[in-house]
Design an enzyme around this catalytic site. Structure first.
Site, PDB file in Angstrom:
ATOM      1  NE  ARG A  30      -3.553  -0.090   2.821  1.00 51.84           N
ATOM      2  CZ  ARG A  30      -3.684  -0.489   3.860  1.00 51.84           C
ATOM      3  NH1 ARG A  30      -3.562  -0.147   5.023  1.00 51.84           N
ATOM      4  NH2 ARG A  30      -4.731  -1.743   3.653  1.00 51.84           N
ATOM      5  NE  ARG A  99      -2.263   1.994   9.372  1.00 56.16           N
ATOM      6  CZ  ARG A  99      -2.902   0.939   9.223  1.00 56.16           C
ATOM      7  NH1 ARG A  99      -3.838   1.098   8.108  1.00 56.16           N
ATOM      8  NH2 ARG A  99      -3.145  -0.164  10.122  1.00 56.16           N
ATOM      9  CB  CYS A 399     -13.418  -3.325   1.829  1.00 52.77           C
ATOM     10  SG  CYS A 399     -14.332  -4.954   2.489  1.00 52.77           S
ATOM     11  CB  CYS A 405      -9.596  -9.216   3.170  1.00 52.05           C
ATOM     12  SG  CYS A 405      -9.324  -8.376   4.724  1.00 52.05           S
ATOM     13  CB  CYS A 445     -14.731  -8.368   8.251  1.00 52.65           C
ATOM     14  SG  CYS A 445     -13.604  -6.932   8.267  1.00 52.65           S
ATOM     15  CB  CYS A 449     -11.701  -1.100   5.013  1.00 49.41           C
ATOM     16  SG  CYS A 449     -10.739  -2.011   6.314  1.00 49.41           S
TER      17      CYS A 449
END
Length: 597
Positions: A30, A99, A399, A405, A445, A449
């Site tokens: 990333r 981040r 996401c 993932c 989940c 995100c």
């Protein structure tokens, strides 16, 4: 664990596991792109790396960065070093650290507040970047790449009058333990909430008065992550902390980070985000402790204009005689002909690019004389103009989820396009127009995100082919929605959503957004209406039907088994033509039937 701090995760492709051979490991990288800014050289580099070292696709994230999937261990060093040498960085893109700093990416030349927000995002990224040099030791064998930061950023980092720093440490702010958990910062301008500023640990709003920059409103304690069946975890919108002058903003940010560093919980990772510290202490205590690190009192926050949610799509004037063009990228996945066409125009005209917080892409600094050629090139590759994309698609986000993932329980990126089409069919059935839209977000989940808890309709994976439904977020993304129902199966989405959409169609006020309607009538009224609702067989006139995929999505979709080689061929076709597996399968079957006739 070290790899996380340098911008990546080890992943396992669950769909490529072979019996008796264990997991199919690979790596994800990333990048960090403050404010989503991507120089032309870096865009072309990332496009190349996707083909040579990745899985052939580029993923645009909800925090204005790239994710490159499918990297093999043997290619890691070459991949990272190539990014670093071509105006990029991955340092701190993952891990218990600050981040990527998001900011409203619109390239307005005639609205100085946008440049102020974007510059501040870059300055905060520099302020909170790791300082030890280990990153370059690992990926460049110690070779240093020249970087430049403003003197005021360096001064703010090294200032230690209020006990913020670890003296003599290569990491003056982070020390040896870094932060209790990941940390997120977003910067925007008054009235513009494209980045979901209140979902950040620190949210900052540029305040202008009479054309002059007077300071910043600062918000703290936002965050999306939670866990199913754990009521002590929850999504939270940030709370106003106060106001500071332009010269103080870096010191204010540092003070908040140091408060979290020293008082955030480290004994329970599920309780370690800043939002839980703010929630446990209350704002008064949090402000008092933070002011000790800050060295002064925060001023009262300024009254601001209401937020709106712009998408930045389509053609827009920058204010300097040039244009920008916002390209919708379905769930942020660049692949196939779309990827090639974008590369073509970006390389031909040497365009810089900006990534949005909605997983879309802005082509900037476009001379008006280039517009026709750009449109023709993109159209030839099947890239739709924003006006030709269904209203649900333009506002939706997901996401990556399965198969890469490790936290994903069910589908998101691959599942949402089909669900959007099915929801549009239901909306048409109950009399809603093609222009009626709502903000839909989906995650595989509960970690959030794609920020589903701020959407008007949120799908949160809670089991295989099953979602928890969240309702009541606002179009401006200023408040957290609430869980309405658990374990809604994918096959039952139409029957579940039909009475809710029918009630909206029948009882909404003029121009009332879906989220506002939900909040006005409440969950109790929704459930009462649903119990007495009799499904209608009447479908609205064809003129009202939205231009969605030509797949019959009414009722339960059939499932068929295919040979693996056929599945892989379909998958390749779908990626090449930037479409879903469902549509690719339908196209193949219909062509075969037509040929047989």
């Amino acid at each position: 664990q070290l790899y996380k701090f340098h911008g990546g995760y080890q992943q396992d492709d669950r769909e490529k596991r072979a019996f008796g051979e264990g997991k199919f490991y690979q790596f994800m990288m990333r990048t960090k792109q403050p404010a989503g800014k991507v120089p032309n050289k870096l865009y072309l580099t990332m496009d190349d790396l996707a083909n040579t070292h990745g899985n052939g696709t580029l993923r645009l994230t909800t925090r204005q960065t790239y994710q490159l999937h499918g990297i093999l261990k043997s290619d890691l060093k070459a991949t990272f070093s190539t990014v670093i040498r071509n105006m990029g960085s991955t340092l701190g893109a993952c891990g218990d650290i600050n981040r990527n700093v998001t900011a409203s990416p619109a390239p307005y030349a005639n609205k100085p507040e946008y440049a102020i927000a974007q510059d501040l995002a870059s300055d905060i990224a520099d302020l909170l970047a790791p300082q030890s040099g280990a990153y370059y030791d690992v990926w460049l064998d110690g070779e240093q790449i020249m970087t430049a930061e403003k003197p005021e950023v360096t001064a703010a980092r090294m200032e230690n009058r209020n006990g913020t720093n670890f003296e003599g440490s290569p990491e003056p702010i982070y020390g040896t333990l870094f932060l209790p958990r990941k940390f997120k910062v977003g910067v925007t301008v008054e009235g513009d909430n494209h980045i979901d500023v209140l979902t950040n640990d620190i949210g900052i709003v540029v305040v202008m008065r009479d054309g002059k920059h007077v300071g910043y409103n600062i918000y703290v304690g936002g965050g999306m992550g939670r866990s199913h069946r754990n009521e002590e975890t929850f999504p939270r919108a940030a709370t106003l902390l106060g106001f500071c002058a332009p010269r103080d903003i870096l010191y204010a940010v540092k003070a908040i980070v140091c408060t979290q560093r020293d008082y955030g919980r480290r004994d329970d990772r599920k309780q370690s985000r800043l939002k839980y510290l703010v929630h446990a202490w209350g704002m008064e205590r949090f402000k008092t402790v933070t002011e000790q690190y800050y060295g002064k009192k925060f001023e009262e926050g300024k009254e601001l204009a209401p937020f709106e949610f712009p998408t930045y799509l389509g053609w827009n004037e920058q204010g300097d005689g040039k244009l920008w063009y916002g390209v919708h990228v379905q769930n942020g996945r660049l692949r196939g002909e779309m990827k090639k066409a974008l590369r073509n125009v970006i390389e031909r005209y040497e365009l810089p690019v900006r990534l949005t917080a909605q997983q879309d892409l802005l082509l900037t600094d476009v001379d008006p004389s280039w517009k026709a050629d750009i449109m023709n090139t993109l159209k030839a590759a099947g890239v739709k103009d924003a006006e030709d994309v269904d209203a649900l698609e333009r506002l939706s986000m997901a996401c990556p989820a399965l198969p890469l993932c490790g936290l994903a329980i069910t589908e998101a990126e691959r599942g949402l396009p089909e669900i959007n089409a099915r929801l549009r069919t239901v909306m048409t059935k109950v009399g809603l127009a093609a222009s009626d839209d709502l903000m839909i977000r989906m995650t595989g989940c509960p970690n959030g995100c794609a920020r589903p808890y701020m959407a008007e309709l949120g799908f949160v994976g809670d089991g295989p082919a099953s979602y928890q439904i969240w309702l009541g977020g606002t179009r401006a993304c200023t408040g957290v929605s609430q869980a309405y129902e658990d374990r809604v199966k994918v096959d039952n989405i139409e029957t579940f959503m039909e009475p809710i959409f029918a009630m909206w169609a029948q009882q909404r006020k003029s121009g009332e957004y879906f989220g506002d309607f939900i909040n006005r009538v409440g969950f109790e009224a929704l459930r009462a209406f649903g119990k007495s609702y009799v499904p209608s067989a009447v479908v609205a006139p064809a003129a009202a039907v939205a231009p969605v995929a030509s797949v019959d999505t009414a009722g339960r979709l059939p499932r068929v088994m295919v040979e693996r080689n056929a599945f892989e061929a379909l998958q390749a076709y779908a990626e090449k033509h930037n479409t879903t597996l469902t549509q690719a399968t339908t196209d193949a079957i219909m062509k075969m039937i037509a040929a047989d006739k």
